[in-house]
Design a protein around this motif. Structure first.
Motif, mmCIF file in Angstrom:
data_model
loop_
_atom_site.group_PDB
_atom_site.id
_atom_site.type_symbol
_atom_site.label_atom_id
_atom_site.label_comp_id
_atom_site.label_asym_id
_atom_site.label_seq_id
_atom_site.Cartn_x
_atom_site.Cartn_y
_atom_site.Cartn_z
ATOM 1 N N ALA A 1 0.858 -1.184 0.000
ATOM 2 C CA ALA A 1 0.000 0.000 0.000
ATOM 3 C C ALA A 1 0.890 1.228 0.000
ATOM 4 O O ALA A 1 2.077 1.170 0.328
ATOM 5 N N LEU A 2 0.329 2.339 -0.389
ATOM 6 C CA LEU A 2 1.086 3.581 -0.404
ATOM 7 C C LEU A 2 1.418 4.030 1.010
ATOM 8 O O LEU A 2 0.613 3.890 1.926
ATOM 9 N N ARG A 3 2.637 4.543 1.186
ATOM 10 C CA ARG A 3 2.973 5.178 2.457
ATOM 11 C C ARG A 3 2.274 6.528 2.490
ATOM 12 O O ARG A 3 2.057 7.161 1.457
ATOM 13 N N CYS A 4 1.929 6.985 3.671
ATOM 14 C CA CYS A 4 1.054 8.157 3.801
ATOM 15 C C CYS A 4 1.536 9.375 3.008
ATOM 16 O O CYS A 4 0.734 10.045 2.351
ATOM 17 N N ILE B 1 -0.890 3.907 8.976
ATOM 18 C CA ILE B 1 -0.834 5.115 8.157
ATOM 19 C C ILE B 1 0.624 5.504 7.898
ATOM 20 O O ILE B 1 0.992 5.864 6.776
ATOM 21 N N TRP B 2 1.454 5.406 8.924
ATOM 22 C CA TRP B 2 2.872 5.765 8.762
ATOM 23 C C TRP B 2 3.665 4.712 7.992
ATOM 24 O O TRP B 2 4.810 4.946 7.624
ATOM 25 N N GLY B 3 3.072 3.529 7.806
ATOM 26 C CA GLY B 3 3.745 2.483 7.054
ATOM 27 C C GLY B 3 4.876 1.818 7.806
ATOM 28 O O GLY B 3 5.840 1.339 7.203
ATOM 29 N N ALA C 1 -9.871 9.701 3.826
ATOM 30 C CA ALA C 1 -9.350 9.390 2.492
ATOM 31 C C ALA C 1 -7.906 8.897 2.596
ATOM 32 O O ALA C 1 -7.508 7.958 1.884
ATOM 33 N N LEU C 2 -7.142 9.515 3.479
ATOM 34 C CA LEU C 2 -5.758 9.069 3.703
ATOM 35 C C LEU C 2 -5.731 7.618 4.165
ATOM 36 O O LEU C 2 -4.924 6.812 3.678
ATOM 37 N N ALA C 3 -6.611 7.276 5.099
ATOM 38 C CA ALA C 3 -6.661 5.903 5.605
ATOM 39 C C ALA C 3 -6.933 4.918 4.477
ATOM 40 O O ALA C 3 -6.293 3.858 4.378
ATOM 41 N N ARG C 4 -7.870 5.259 3.624
ATOM 42 C CA ARG C 4 -8.218 4.345 2.521
ATOM 43 C C ARG C 4 -7.068 4.242 1.513
ATOM 44 O O ARG C 4 -6.761 3.157 1.016
ATOM 45 N N GLN C 5 -6.425 5.364 1.222
ATOM 46 C CA GLN C 5 -5.330 5.338 0.257
ATOM 47 C C GLN C 5 -4.099 4.619 0.802
ATOM 48 O O GLN C 5 -3.291 4.096 0.035
ATOM 49 N N CYS C 6 -3.968 4.552 2.129
ATOM 50 C CA CYS C 6 -2.870 3.800 2.750
ATOM 51 C C CYS C 6 -3.211 2.326 2.935
ATOM 52 O O CYS C 6 -2.400 1.564 3.473
#
Length: 525
Positions: free
Chosen positions: A3-6, A479-481, A68-73
């Motif tokens: 997943a993308l990092r925040c 979120i921080w990965g 939205a950030l949560a979903r994108q992460c």
């Protein structure tokens, strides 16, 4: 589970822009004046816990961007992977399944849970161990000859059980006293042993490997004290919470309760490590503790992100740490029974999320875990609240309040009303502030706080409160990965201590830096 990092998501850039245009100038007083429904919008009920988030520096727009950030992460997929038993602790190649410790037996499930059914074998092991541990706890509770229980452990083998035993004193077996020894400093063990008798004392040695340095030196010292005081039958007066049955047997212990490598120390109070809790509040009480946590697990696992309390709290932590730049959070439980709550949360959050690289070992360009600190109210008001109200740094405060006092305190109702009045007043004062042109009595206000409210402090509500914090830490870490489930930072100092200790005897200074060498010589002089 890539997943993308925040900081690589579109939502992160949008949050940066939003913070610059409105977030940094957000005023809580104006927000409440503009929105009569703000309290309803930014508060919610979760299992056993009501949360008021309305006095935080967020609005609908910032909350939407954080979601939205949560979903994108990929937060939801990370969460689902944990509940499916995948090895999300990648640096140690381990699953993370402390939630399984509080899952009811399959026979009690009203519906099938495919994620849980995939790890049915581990679930059966959990309940076999739980049943055996609780049976032992009940025998101890009925044994009037044992008046004192001494838990010897450190870190998660101490902080969780100690916090919970103190918090649930109302429900404890009044015929037994509970003591906790963790520090290698001899003062602690000596103080505990001072008033004890070997024939009426049970020692619990809590160490997964039965090799933890501080725990084992305390255990061996306790054993020597036991024998020197005329104690007999090590097997009856010592039990081990460990997976190293052979080492425990060599020590003289026959009663052992183990747990699994997918249980991290700071997540272990639900396992055999919780034996002191089970002895204190009984098997039924311990099962209520597990049930409260399980209810919060299900809330986290199934609730939509918009009304998912661990998610909302974890995202708020990211908002404050990375956009507002707040470096710490103050924990203020307005219940003396929760006096070890701040210390427990310090390990849970800072050991989990005090990381500087992401899952791939890449250095992070942003901050992670805040520093957690605090004291119970109202003591903290007369210590550090000066800084919270008028200091130069803004520190978000998390209050924990209990609506109804313990049954044995009902004869002192005025104490509870004053306690609750103070928690409400402090949160209000942080938000509203007070204007004073002279300066010394000026309170800037607009300082954020959260209130977590329990109806009563019971095994079930404490279980839910703890699980809420566990999942919140998972959210911010996802979120921080980062990997929230290893703790390599604990190891280096321990390794160096094993090198330095013999040097204190030999005086060998070879290879030491000048400072360590100078201090060692001074200690030997």
């Amino acid at each position: 589970m890539k997943a993308l990092r925040c900081d690589q998501t579109p939502a992160w850039a949008a949050l940066e822009a939003s913070f610059e245009t409105s977030g940094k100038h957000f005023d809580l007083r104006q927000a409440f004046a503009a929105d009569p429904q703000r309290f309803a919008s930014f508060s919610q009920e979760a299992p056993h816990v009501f949360a008021d988030l309305s006095k935080n520096l967020i609005d609908d727009d910032s909350q939407a961007l954080l979601l939205a950030l949560a979903r994108q992460c990929g937060l939801e997929s990370r969460r689902d992977a944990m509940f499916a038993g995948e090895r999300i602790n990648r640096t140690e190649q381990r699953a993370v399944m402390h939630f399984l410790l509080r899952n009811p037996p399959l026979a009690q499930e009203g519906h099938a849970q495919s994620a849980i059914n995939n790890i049915a074998n581990e679930r059966a092991q959990v309940h076999a161990t739980l049943d055996a541990m609780l049976s032992y706890a009940e025998r101890l509770r009925d044994d009037a000859s044992i008046t004192d229980v001494v838990n010897i452990g450190i870190g998660g083998s101490d902080l969780g059980p100690q916090m919970a035993v103190l918090a649930l004193e109302e429900f404890a077996n009044t015929g037994k006293r509970f003591h906790f020894v963790s520090n290698v400093d001899a003062n602690e063990l000596t103080h505990v042993l001072k008033g004890l008798k070997p024939q009426s004392t049970l020692f619990l040695i809590a160490s997964k490997t039965f090799t933890t340095a501080e725990t084992m030196i305390n255990a061996h010292s306790a054993k020597r004290w036991f024998e020197a005081q005329g104690g007999q039958d090590i097997g009856r007066h010592f039990a081990a919470l460990t997976t190293n049955v052979a080492a425990a047997k060599e020590f003289g212990i026959g009663t052992t309760f183990g747990f699994w490598d997918w249980v991290g120390g700071r997540y272990s109070l639900w396992s055999a490590i919780g034996l002191p809790i089970a002895i204190a509040i009984g098997a039924a009480g311990f099962r209520e503790l597990l049930a409260g946590a399980h209810a919060m697990d299900e809330h986290f696992r199934t609730a939509a992100l918009e009304r998912n309390l661990p998610v909302r709290l974890g995202l708020l932590d990211v908002w404050y740490r990375n956009f507002h730049g707040f470096g710490s959070r103050s924990i203020a439980p307005y219940s003396s029974a929760l006096r070890r709550w701040p210390a427990y949360l310090q390990q849970l959050e800072m050991e989990s999320n005090g990381k500087r690289v992401d899952m791939d070992g890449q250095l992070l360009p942003f901050d992670t875990s805040p520093v957690l600190w605090g004291e119970p109210g109202t003591n903290g008001q007369h210590a550090y609240f000066q800084l919270l109200h008028q200091g130069t740094a803004v520190v978000p405060v998390e209050f924990v309040a209990v609506k109804r006092a313990a049954a044995h305190l009902q004869h002192l109702p005025e104490h509870q009303s004053k306690l609750l009045a103070n928690v409400l007043a402090q949160a209000q004062a942080l938000m509203l502030g007070k204007n004073d042109v002279g300066g010394h009595r000026h309170f800037p206000g607009n300082r954020p706080s959260t209130v977590l409210l329990l109806e009563r402090l019971t095994p079930a509500s404490l279980g839910a409160l703890i699980a809420l914090q566990e999942h919140r830490v998972f959210v911010s870490g996802a979120i921080w990965g980062i990997n929230s489930f290893d703790q390599w930072g604990v190891e280096l100092g321990k390794m160096l201590a094993s090198d330095i200790e013999p040097r204190l005897q030999s005086g060998d200074l070879s290879g030491l830096d000048a400072s360590t060498s100078g201090l060692l010589q001074r200690l030997r002089a």
